[in-house]
Design an enzyme around this catalytic site. Structure first.
Site, PDB file in Angstrom:
ATOM      1  N   ASN A   9       0.875  -1.174   0.000  1.00 31.52           N
ATOM      2  CA  ASN A   9       0.000   0.000   0.000  1.00 31.52           C
ATOM      3  C   ASN A   9       0.912   1.223   0.000  1.00 31.52           C
ATOM      4  OD1 ASN A   9      -1.764   2.069   0.514  1.00 31.52           O
ATOM      5  ND2 ASN A   9      -2.256   1.417   2.615  1.00 31.52           N
ATOM      6  N   LYS A  11       0.180   4.285  -0.361  1.00 31.11           N
ATOM      7  CA  LYS A  11      -0.427   5.508   0.207  1.00 31.11           C
ATOM      8  C   LYS A  11      -0.145   6.697  -0.714  1.00 31.11           C
ATOM      9  CE  LYS A  11      -0.089   3.341   4.680  1.00 31.11           C
ATOM     10  NZ  LYS A  11       0.014   3.480   6.149  1.00 31.11           N
ATOM     11  N   HIS A  95      -9.451   1.446   4.528  1.00 31.08           N
ATOM     12  CA  HIS A  95      -8.201   1.581   5.284  1.00 31.08           C
ATOM     13  C   HIS A  95      -8.435   2.535   6.455  1.00 31.08           C
ATOM     14  CE1 HIS A  95      -4.118   2.772   6.314  1.00 31.08           C
ATOM     15  NE2 HIS A  95      -3.742   1.626   5.780  1.00 31.08           N
ATOM     16  N   GLU A  97      -6.807   4.923   7.555  1.00 26.87           N
ATOM     17  CA  GLU A  97      -6.577   6.342   7.248  1.00 26.87           C
ATOM     18  C   GLU A  97      -7.789   6.931   6.530  1.00 26.87           C
ATOM     19  OE1 GLU A  97      -2.809   5.696   5.315  1.00 26.87           O
ATOM     20  OE2 GLU A  97      -1.942   5.195   7.263  1.00 26.87           O
ATOM     21  N   GLU A 167      -5.610  -4.754  10.436  1.00 29.45           N
ATOM     22  CA  GLU A 167      -4.563  -3.762  10.689  1.00 29.45           C
ATOM     23  C   GLU A 167      -4.869  -3.022  11.982  1.00 29.45           C
ATOM     24  OE1 GLU A 167      -2.432  -2.568   6.825  1.00 29.45           O
ATOM     25  OE2 GLU A 167      -4.219  -1.324   6.976  1.00 29.45           O
ATOM     26  N   GLY A 173       2.391   2.396  10.757  1.00 30.64           N
ATOM     27  CA  GLY A 173       3.351   3.492  10.614  1.00 30.64           C
ATOM     28  C   GLY A 173       4.021   3.887  11.918  1.00 30.64           C
ATOM     29  N   SER A 213       3.316  -2.042  10.368  1.00 33.14           N
ATOM     30  CA  SER A 213       4.761  -2.122  10.604  1.00 33.14           C
ATOM     31  C   SER A 213       5.359  -3.494  10.267  1.00 33.14           C
ATOM     32  CB  SER A 213       5.101  -1.711  12.045  1.00 33.14           C
ATOM     33  OG  SER A 213       4.685  -0.380  12.284  1.00 33.14           O
TER      34      SER A 213
HETATM   35  P1  PGA Z   1       2.813   0.362   7.657  1.00 36.70           P
HETATM   36  O1  PGA Z   1       1.353   0.597   7.002  1.00 36.70           O
HETATM   37  O2  PGA Z   1       3.326  -0.914   7.102  1.00 36.70           O
HETATM   38  O3  PGA Z   1       3.611   1.567   7.209  1.00 36.70           O
HETATM   39  O4  PGA Z   1       2.617   0.311   9.130  1.00 36.70           O
HETATM   40  C1  PGA Z   1       0.474  -0.478   6.794  1.00 36.70           C
HETATM   41  C2  PGA Z   1      -0.825   0.027   6.209  1.00 36.70           C
HETATM   42  O5  PGA Z   1      -1.272   1.113   6.583  1.00 36.70           O
HETATM   43  O6  PGA Z   1      -1.438  -0.636   5.344  1.00 36.70           O
END
Ligand code: PGA
Length: 254
Positions: A9, A11, A95, A97, A167, A173, A213
């Protein structure tokens, strides 16, 4: 046996030339991988270019969002038939976000899943609790509500075409990964919910990714858990070497 699926992903990262460069590197690093479905999800604008670079590879292409109407007066949105025409095969839906910054709810997630399925896009549907919910012991309840709302009216046949991504929001993140045991516990819970709702046979076929992460260092142990069928990777998918290392390390556990 569920075939693992590992998706990047990206983003809000990578211009079109940068996306093409990264995919070119990923392609080179992963030419011989066939035991895992690998997917990259760049921004909308880079989908068509990405599609061209991915032709004749076994790497899939996904979008990060969609709108549920096909067309019309919805300024700034992108629809399922448009994604399909640009070459996407997958689409990330709900997601955290999107839920946190753009007001998405289980109801909008539900409409988006139906729109994606109508155009034969594979939805990667994200669920996950925030830190306060985990600390107050509500993680399972939150996940159950997200599943019930997000998957309302989805038939067993449709469910079989979906991918779910667990998630935990506190792990995205942040560098804080859920421990393999913490992740497995929730994956098992989701599979049990699937079994109760759609039957054991169907539940055994649905792939559930972990996200938050994921790095080359933790991929193998996470992947070794019974109900973890791959990853949705953010930060570590933006470099070809770390993304490829996650895939290779996962293969050694699968
Ligand atoms: P990350 O993000 O691996 O940077 O923690 C995962 C995601 O948001 O899909």
């Amino acid at each position: 046996m569920r075939k693992p699926i590992i998706a990047g992903n990206w983003k809000l990262n990578k211009t079109n030339p940068e996306a093409v460069e990264l995919i070119t590197q990923i392609r080179r690093d992963l030419t011989d991988v066939s035991k895992v479905d690998v997917v990259v999800c760049p921004v909308f604008l880079a989908l068509a270019d990405a599609h061209d670079v991915l032709l004749e590879t076994n790497i899939g292409l996904g979008a990060q969002n969609l709108y549920w109407e096909d067309s019309g007066a919805f300024t700034g949105e992108v629809s399922a038939p448009m994604l399909k025409a640009a070459g996407a095969q997958y689409v990330i839906i709900g997601h955290s976000e999107r839920r946190q910054y753009f007001g998405e709810t289980d109801q909008t997630v539900n409409k988006k899943i139906k729109a994606a399925l109508k155009y034969d896009l594979t939805p990667i549907v994200c669920v996950g609790e925030v830190l306060a919910e985990r600390e107050s012991g509500k993680a399972f309840e939150v996940i159950k509500t997200q599943c019930q709302g997000g998957f309302a009216g989805i038939t067993a046949a449709e469910m079989g075409r979906l991918v779910i991504a667990y998630e935990p929001v506190w792990a995205i993140g942040t560098g804080k990964t859920a421990t393999p045991a913490q992740a497995q516990e929730v994956h098992q819970f989701i599979r049990k919910w699937l079994a109760d709702t759609y039957g054991q046979d169907l539940a055994q076929t649905v792939r559930i990714q972990y996200g938050g992460s994921v790095k080359p260092e933790n991929a193998k142990e996470l992947m070794g858990q019974a109900d973890i069928d791959g990853f949705l990777v953010g930060g570590a998918s933006l470099k070809a070497d770390s993304f490829a290392a996650i895939i290779k390390n996962s293969l050694s556990a699968a």
